[in-house]
Design an enzyme around this catalytic site. Structure first.
Site, PDB file in Angstrom:
ATOM      1  N   GLY A 196      40.475  49.855  31.157  1.00  0.00           N
ATOM      2  CA  GLY A 196      39.207  49.142  31.392  1.00  0.00           C
ATOM      3  C   GLY A 196      39.368  48.103  32.475  1.00  0.00           C
ATOM      4  O   GLY A 196      40.484  47.821  32.936  1.00  0.00           O
ATOM      5  N   LEU A 197      38.254  47.515  32.866  1.00  0.00           N
ATOM      6  CA  LEU A 197      38.265  46.505  33.930  1.00  0.00           C
ATOM      7  C   LEU A 197      39.108  45.297  33.531  1.00  0.00           C
ATOM      8  O   LEU A 197      39.352  45.053  32.337  1.00  0.00           O
ATOM      9  CB  LEU A 197      36.842  46.037  34.206  1.00  0.00           C
ATOM     10  CG  LEU A 197      35.867  47.028  34.849  1.00  0.00           C
ATOM     11  CD1 LEU A 197      34.453  46.435  34.861  1.00  0.00           C
ATOM     12  CD2 LEU A 197      36.295  47.383  36.266  1.00  0.00           C
ATOM     13  N   SER A 198      39.511  44.524  34.512  1.00  0.00           N
ATOM     14  CA  SER A 198      40.165  43.246  34.240  1.00  0.00           C
ATOM     15  C   SER A 198      39.180  42.356  33.474  1.00  0.00           C
ATOM     16  O   SER A 198      38.007  42.256  33.851  1.00  0.00           O
ATOM     17  CB  SER A 198      40.546  42.583  35.572  1.00  0.00           C
ATOM     18  OG  SER A 198      41.101  41.310  35.338  1.00  0.00           O
ATOM     19  N   SER A 202      38.124  43.030  30.444  1.00  0.00           N
ATOM     20  CA  SER A 202      37.344  43.818  29.464  1.00  0.00           C
ATOM     21  C   SER A 202      37.841  43.599  28.038  1.00  0.00           C
ATOM     22  O   SER A 202      37.089  43.770  27.081  1.00  0.00           O
ATOM     23  CB  SER A 202      37.396  45.304  29.830  1.00  0.00           C
ATOM     24  OG  SER A 202      38.738  45.767  29.894  1.00  0.00           O
ATOM     25  N   GLY A 203      39.125  43.242  27.883  1.00  0.00           N
ATOM     26  CA  GLY A 203      39.637  42.962  26.544  1.00  0.00           C
ATOM     27  C   GLY A 203      40.869  43.761  26.143  1.00  0.00           C
ATOM     28  O   GLY A 203      41.271  43.767  24.977  1.00  0.00           O
ATOM     29  N   LYS A 204      41.515  44.410  27.105  1.00  0.00           N
ATOM     30  CA  LYS A 204      42.675  45.259  26.789  1.00  0.00           C
ATOM     31  C   LYS A 204      43.782  44.465  26.108  1.00  0.00           C
ATOM     32  O   LYS A 204      44.294  44.842  25.059  1.00  0.00           O
ATOM     33  CB  LYS A 204      43.205  45.904  28.067  1.00  0.00           C
ATOM     34  CG  LYS A 204      42.183  46.744  28.826  1.00  0.00           C
ATOM     35  CD  LYS A 204      42.780  47.386  30.089  1.00  0.00           C
ATOM     36  CE  LYS A 204      43.279  46.380  31.097  1.00  0.00           C
ATOM     37  NZ  LYS A 204      42.231  45.531  31.702  1.00  0.00           N
ATOM     38  N   SER A 205      44.157  43.335  26.718  1.00  0.00           N
ATOM     39  CA  SER A 205      45.250  42.539  26.148  1.00  0.00           C
ATOM     40  C   SER A 205      44.852  41.954  24.796  1.00  0.00           C
ATOM     41  O   SER A 205      45.624  42.025  23.831  1.00  0.00           O
ATOM     42  CB  SER A 205      45.645  41.406  27.112  1.00  0.00           C
ATOM     43  OG  SER A 205      46.115  41.947  28.333  1.00  0.00           O
ATOM     44  N   SER A 208      44.614  50.901  34.781  1.00  0.00           N
ATOM     45  CA  SER A 208      44.768  52.354  35.012  1.00  0.00           C
ATOM     46  C   SER A 208      43.440  52.963  35.463  1.00  0.00           C
ATOM     47  O   SER A 208      42.815  53.732  34.720  1.00  0.00           O
ATOM     48  CB  SER A 208      45.314  53.056  33.766  1.00  0.00           C
ATOM     49  OG  SER A 208      44.621  52.739  32.581  1.00  0.00           O
TER      50      SER A 208
HETATM   51  N1  LIG Z   1      43.766  43.506  43.081  1.00  0.00           N
HETATM   52  C1  LIG Z   1      43.833  43.483  41.733  1.00  0.00           C
HETATM   53  N2  LIG Z   1      43.078  44.354  41.026  1.00  0.00           N
HETATM   54  C2  LIG Z   1      43.134  44.336  39.657  1.00  0.00           C
HETATM   55  N3  LIG Z   1      43.908  43.477  38.920  1.00  0.00           N
HETATM   56  C3  LIG Z   1      44.665  42.601  39.623  1.00  0.00           C
HETATM   57  C4  LIG Z   1      44.662  42.556  41.041  1.00  0.00           C
HETATM   58  N4  LIG Z   1      45.509  41.556  41.445  1.00  0.00           N
HETATM   59  C5  LIG Z   1      46.011  41.017  40.334  1.00  0.00           C
HETATM   60  N5  LIG Z   1      45.519  41.622  39.234  1.00  0.00           N
HETATM   61  C6  LIG Z   1      45.935  41.314  37.859  1.00  0.00           C
HETATM   62  O1  LIG Z   1      46.750  42.423  37.501  1.00  0.00           O
HETATM   63  C7  LIG Z   1      46.331  42.973  36.274  1.00  0.00           C
HETATM   64  C8  LIG Z   1      46.131  44.462  36.374  1.00  0.00           C
HETATM   65  O2  LIG Z   1      47.399  45.050  36.443  1.00  0.00           O
HETATM   66  P1  LIG Z   1      47.506  46.576  35.950  1.00  0.00           P
HETATM   67  O3  LIG Z   1      48.943  46.953  36.063  1.00  0.00           O
HETATM   68  O4  LIG Z   1      46.851  46.710  34.628  1.00  0.00           O
HETATM   69  O5  LIG Z   1      46.632  47.324  37.066  1.00  0.00           O
HETATM   70  S1  LIG Z   1      46.675  48.885  37.429  1.00  0.00           S
HETATM   71  O6  LIG Z   1      46.672  49.632  36.150  1.00  0.00           O
HETATM   72  O7  LIG Z   1      47.892  49.120  38.253  1.00  0.00           O
HETATM   73  O8  LIG Z   1      45.392  49.088  38.260  1.00  0.00           O
HETATM   74  C9  LIG Z   1      45.035  42.363  35.913  1.00  0.00           C
HETATM   75  O9  LIG Z   1      45.255  41.910  34.586  1.00  0.00           O
HETATM   76  P2  LIG Z   1      44.198  42.213  33.449  1.00  0.00           P
HETATM   77  O10 LIG Z   1      43.138  41.169  33.673  1.00  0.00           O
HETATM   78  O11 LIG Z   1      44.955  42.018  32.175  1.00  0.00           O
HETATM   79  O12 LIG Z   1      43.648  43.616  33.610  1.00  0.00           O
HETATM   80  C10 LIG Z   1      44.810  41.209  36.866  1.00  0.00           C
HETATM   81  O13 LIG Z   1      44.922  39.981  36.167  1.00  0.00           O
HETATM   82  N1  LIG Z   2      34.799  41.402  21.605  1.00  0.00           N
HETATM   83  C1  LIG Z   2      35.792  41.054  22.430  1.00  0.00           C
HETATM   84  N2  LIG Z   2      36.882  41.834  22.525  1.00  0.00           N
HETATM   85  C2  LIG Z   2      37.899  41.502  23.361  1.00  0.00           C
HETATM   86  N3  LIG Z   2      37.913  40.381  24.152  1.00  0.00           N
HETATM   87  C3  LIG Z   2      36.842  39.584  24.075  1.00  0.00           C
HETATM   88  C4  LIG Z   2      35.743  39.875  23.224  1.00  0.00           C
HETATM   89  N4  LIG Z   2      34.816  38.889  23.363  1.00  0.00           N
HETATM   90  C5  LIG Z   2      35.309  38.029  24.261  1.00  0.00           C
HETATM   91  N5  LIG Z   2      36.526  38.424  24.690  1.00  0.00           N
HETATM   92  C6  LIG Z   2      37.314  37.660  25.664  1.00  0.00           C
HETATM   93  O1  LIG Z   2      37.424  38.428  26.864  1.00  0.00           O
HETATM   94  C7  LIG Z   2      38.642  38.130  27.506  1.00  0.00           C
HETATM   95  C8  LIG Z   2      39.399  39.439  27.666  1.00  0.00           C
HETATM   96  O2  LIG Z   2      40.554  39.118  28.410  1.00  0.00           O
HETATM   97  P1  LIG Z   2      41.806  40.091  28.317  1.00  0.00           P
HETATM   98  O3  LIG Z   2      42.079  40.459  26.899  1.00  0.00           O
HETATM   99  O4  LIG Z   2      42.891  39.445  29.116  1.00  0.00           O
HETATM  100  O5  LIG Z   2      41.257  41.390  29.058  1.00  0.00           O
HETATM  101  P2  LIG Z   2      42.099  42.421  29.949  1.00  0.00           P
HETATM  102  O6  LIG Z   2      43.458  42.523  29.305  1.00  0.00           O
HETATM  103  O7  LIG Z   2      41.305  43.691  29.866  1.00  0.00           O
HETATM  104  O8  LIG Z   2      42.154  41.845  31.320  1.00  0.00           O
HETATM  105  C9  LIG Z   2      39.405  37.167  26.603  1.00  0.00           C
HETATM  106  O9  LIG Z   2      39.206  35.837  27.059  1.00  0.00           O
HETATM  107  C10 LIG Z   2      38.744  37.396  25.242  1.00  0.00           C
HETATM  108  O10 LIG Z   2      38.831  36.230  24.420  1.00  0.00           O
END
Ligand SMILES: Nc1ncnc2c1ncn2[C@@H]1O[C@H](COP(=O)(O)OS(=O)(=O)O)[C@@H](OP(=O)(O)O)[C@H]1O
Ligand SMILES: Nc1ncnc2c1ncn2[C@@H]1O[C@H](COP(=O)(O)OP(=O)(O)O)[C@@H](O)[C@H]1O
Length: 200
Positions: free
Chosen positions: A34-36, A38-41, A108
């Site tokens: 899912g998008l950055s 979105s809630g994956k972590s 991904s």
């Molecule tokens: N350009 C760019 N695009 C997307 N994300 C970026 C970028 N630069 C840094 N970040 C940070 O890196 C996290 C995504 O890394 P991933 O390994 O999950 O990305 S990927 O699967 O290789 O597309 C992602 O973390 P998450 O927010 O947990 O998804 C971002 O915080």
């Molecule tokens: N229903 C929900 N499920 C997951 N995350 C949520 C939800 N509502 C709000 N959030 C917030 O959205 C953010 C998701 O961030 P994160 O888990 O780092 O996402 P990702 O790993 O996809 O980048 C967190 O700050 C989390 O507290």
């Protein structure tokens, strides 16, 4: 990348089935995409704790963390993202073979890369979970301030802004984090695992 040559495969005496028997559960890879923001972590951390509390053996792989170590030589070009996911697919396969329910939290963004990981694993061992959240919703959350930087042009090629995200075509599960609480999403995933006998 050159292929290794003159290597042979060495079987172990202890099999994956032996380890599954010992653990009392299956060892699928739960692939959160899912998008950055979105809630994956958030979901994988909560799910891992819930499974641990049920005596289930797990391990969690997270894009942010892995990019500090194993994949610290990769950036965010399409090629580097492909390699990132390829490597994690191989690591997840090893962990699944070790008998661990493996939770991966990587954007991904490309369906082909996710399908390649699916092909690596035995039938039923790859569970694609689409963590659905609108771009607007992710930008409102912006937990790391990265969307703000991307909008300001300080980050180029940011997923959802000026880099693509391909929504899963046929994921095993979709969890909408704008419609469901963390607890509801975790409960839905655990219910899925129980009804398909991955866990008791
Ligand atoms: N350009 C760019 N695009 C997307 N994300 C970026 C970028 N630069 C840094 N970040 C940070 O890196 C996290 C995504 O890394 P991933 O390994 O999950 O990305 S990927 O699967 O290789 O597309 C992602 O973390 P998450 O927010 O947990 O998804 C971002 O915080
Ligand atoms: N229903 C929900 N499920 C997951 N995350 C949520 C939800 N509502 C709000 N959030 C917030 O959205 C953010 C998701 O961030 P994160 O888990 O780092 O996402 P990702 O790993 O996809 O980048 C967190 O700050 C989390 O507290």
């Amino acid at each position: 990348m050159t292929k290794a040559t003159n290597i042979v495969w060495h079987d172990s005496v202890v099999s994956k089935q032996d380890r599954l028997q010992l653990n009392g559960h299956q060892s699928p890879v739960l692939w959160f995409t899912g998008l950055s923001g979105s809630g994956k972590s958030t979901l994988t951390v909560a799910l891992e704790k819930a499974l641990y509390d049920q005596g289930i053996r797990t391990y969690r792989l997270d894009g942010d963390n892995i990019r500090h170590g194993l994949n610290n030589n990769l950036g965010f070009s399409p090629e580097d993202r492909k390699e990132n996911i390829r490597r994690i697919g191989e690591v997840a396969k090893l962990m699944s073979d070790a008998g661990l329910i493996t939770l991966t939290a990587f954007i991904s963004p490309y369906q082909e890369d996710r399908d390649n990981v699916r092909q690596l694993l035995a039938d039923g061992d790859f569970i694609e979970i689409y963590v659905k959240c609108s771009l607007e919703g992710c930008e409102q959350r912006d937990p790391k301030g990265l969307y703000q930087k991307a909008r300001a042009g300080e980050i180029k090629g940011f997923t959802g802004i000026d880099a693509p995200y391909e929504q899963p075509v046929n994921p095993e599960l979709t969890v909408d984090t704008e419609e469901n609480t963390v607890e509801q999403s975790v409960a839905n995933i655990i219910q899925y695992l129980k009804t398909r006998n991955y866990i008791k």
